[in-house]
Write a protein that holds these residues in place. Sequence first.
Motif, PDB file in Angstrom:
ATOM      1  N   UNK A 176      62.031  37.081  23.074  1.00 60.06           N
ATOM      2  CA  UNK A 176      61.419  36.258  24.118  1.00 60.06           C
ATOM      3  C   UNK A 176      60.351  35.337  23.543  1.00 60.06           C
ATOM      4  N   UNK A 177      59.550  35.879  22.649  1.00 58.20           N
ATOM      5  CA  UNK A 177      58.491  35.049  22.055  1.00 58.20           C
ATOM      6  C   UNK A 177      59.064  33.950  21.176  1.00 58.20           C
ATOM      7  N   UNK A 178      60.230  34.198  20.581  1.00 57.72           N
ATOM      8  CA  UNK A 178      60.839  33.195  19.704  1.00 57.72           C
ATOM      9  C   UNK A 178      61.272  31.937  20.462  1.00 57.72           C
ATOM     10  N   UNK A 179      61.490  32.068  21.779  1.00 61.80           N
ATOM     11  CA  UNK A 179      61.878  30.906  22.584  1.00 61.80           C
ATOM     12  C   UNK A 179      60.744  30.459  23.509  1.00 61.80           C
ATOM     13  N   UNK A 180      59.587  31.060  23.368  1.00 65.23           N
ATOM     14  CA  UNK A 180      58.452  30.700  24.204  1.00 65.23           C
ATOM     15  C   UNK A 180      58.590  31.165  25.638  1.00 65.23           C
ATOM     16  N   UNK A 181      59.317  32.263  25.861  1.00 63.14           N
ATOM     17  CA  UNK A 181      59.612  32.715  27.221  1.00 63.14           C
ATOM     18  C   UNK A 181      58.392  33.307  27.920  1.00 63.14           C
ATOM     19  N   UNK A 182      58.276  32.977  29.182  1.00 70.09           N
ATOM     20  CA  UNK A 182      57.308  33.607  30.087  1.00 70.09           C
ATOM     21  C   UNK A 182      58.005  34.694  30.905  1.00 70.09           C
ATOM     22  N   UNK A 183      59.329  34.515  31.070  1.00 67.04           N
ATOM     23  CA  UNK A 183      60.125  35.426  31.897  1.00 67.04           C
ATOM     24  C   UNK A 183      61.314  35.966  31.106  1.00 67.04           C
ATOM     25  N   UNK A 184      61.733  37.168  31.481  1.00 68.31           N
ATOM     26  CA  UNK A 184      63.018  37.711  31.042  1.00 68.31           C
ATOM     27  C   UNK A 184      63.856  37.903  32.299  1.00 68.31           C
ATOM     28  N   UNK A 185      65.126  37.457  32.229  1.00 71.24           N
ATOM     29  CA  UNK A 185      66.027  37.509  33.380  1.00 71.24           C
ATOM     30  C   UNK A 185      67.183  38.468  33.073  1.00 71.24           C
ATOM     31  N   UNK A 186      67.029  39.753  33.377  1.00 75.20           N
ATOM     32  CA  UNK A 186      68.066  40.735  33.056  1.00 75.20           C
ATOM     33  C   UNK A 186      69.074  40.920  34.194  1.00 75.20           C
ATOM     34  N   UNK A 187      70.238  41.438  33.832  1.00 76.30           N
ATOM     35  CA  UNK A 187      71.263  41.866  34.768  1.00 76.30           C
ATOM     36  C   UNK A 187      70.808  43.179  35.400  1.00 76.30           C
ATOM     37  N   UNK A 188      70.819  43.246  36.720  1.00 70.85           N
ATOM     38  CA  UNK A 188      70.344  44.437  37.419  1.00 70.85           C
ATOM     39  C   UNK A 188      71.112  45.696  37.022  1.00 70.85           C
ATOM     40  N   UNK A 189      72.360  45.535  36.632  1.00 70.34           N
ATOM     41  CA  UNK A 189      73.196  46.690  36.308  1.00 70.34           C
ATOM     42  C   UNK A 189      72.744  47.444  35.055  1.00 70.34           C
ATOM     43  N   UNK A 190      71.891  46.818  34.248  1.00 67.12           N
ATOM     44  CA  UNK A 190      71.446  47.447  33.006  1.00 67.12           C
ATOM     45  C   UNK A 190      69.938  47.719  32.975  1.00 67.12           C
ATOM     46  N   UNK A 199      58.189  45.205  29.369  1.00 72.05           N
ATOM     47  CA  UNK A 199      58.043  43.754  29.436  1.00 72.05           C
ATOM     48  C   UNK A 199      56.680  43.377  30.012  1.00 72.05           C
ATOM     49  N   UNK A 200      56.278  44.069  31.076  1.00 70.03           N
ATOM     50  CA  UNK A 200      54.976  43.789  31.681  1.00 70.03           C
ATOM     51  C   UNK A 200      53.837  44.043  30.699  1.00 70.03           C
ATOM     52  N   UNK A 201      53.960  45.093  29.900  1.00 64.51           N
ATOM     53  CA  UNK A 201      52.930  45.415  28.907  1.00 64.51           C
ATOM     54  C   UNK A 201      52.807  44.338  27.848  1.00 64.51           C
ATOM     55  N   UNK A 202      53.867  43.524  27.722  1.00 67.65           N
ATOM     56  CA  UNK A 202      53.859  42.430  26.748  1.00 67.65           C
ATOM     57  C   UNK A 202      53.785  41.060  27.425  1.00 67.65           C
ATOM     58  N   UNK A 203      53.203  41.056  28.622  1.00 66.46           N
ATOM     59  CA  UNK A 203      52.952  39.828  29.374  1.00 66.46           C
ATOM     60  C   UNK A 203      54.225  39.015  29.648  1.00 66.46           C
ATOM     61  N   UNK A 204      55.320  39.716  29.887  1.00 63.90           N
ATOM     62  CA  UNK A 204      56.576  39.069  30.245  1.00 63.90           C
ATOM     63  C   UNK A 204      56.951  39.481  31.667  1.00 63.90           C
TER      64      UNK A 204
END
Length: 236
Positions: A176-190, A199-204
Amino acid sequence: MIKIAHRGISAQAPENTRAAFEMMLPLGVNWLETDIDMTADGRLVLIHDSKVNRTSNGNGTVNHNSLLGLQKLDFGQWFDAAFTGERIVTLDWLVDFINEHQINVNFELKTNVRGEQQNFYLMRLHQAIHRIHRDNQIIVSSFDVKLLKKFHELMPKIAIGLLIAETIPENIVELARSVGAKYVHPDVNYLTSADVQLLAANQLQVNVWTINNAVAAHRLAEWGVNAIFTDFPKTM
């Protein structure tokens, strides 16, 4: 928790069409998600699939058709006869729409173009985003890490969402940091609650797709998820 209209109100209208976006207005929905691809003549259009076969009465690849050719196709009748005559939507139209109605947007970069064509795609996207009012919130997301990196270099102030199709990888924070992401968008199934905590602990912040079940939506809200993508944004 934010509810983002997945390809517009796609449970009640054909996805990524004017009808699906305009249906947001009487419902008071102010976040939408849509997919951006490019025609053979360099116009940006809103469509999820690389081919038009599923969502129109035509066939063939978006990248190999001109805008004029695509505009001759019907993008509504496949969903319901009531939507016969819906045409493919350009990004230019959507920018005017979201500006007029103060709607926030998640653009998913959804294209197979490469090389100079990809650079042109990003340039056209850059031009369109510059037209969006500053009060409107914007997220740009993709599964394509290289494409996200290129976009982030081009427009570093725009929020990035990294899409994940399967289990959250062990190197998710680094990725996530390599692309400058503020958000991660995961599939709910996983997704697990532990993933959200990590993710929250790493400010994502976490925006999850695609949620059409109220019980699942409630569970994700309890986990601290920031937003869900849903075909039913008013009832989730």
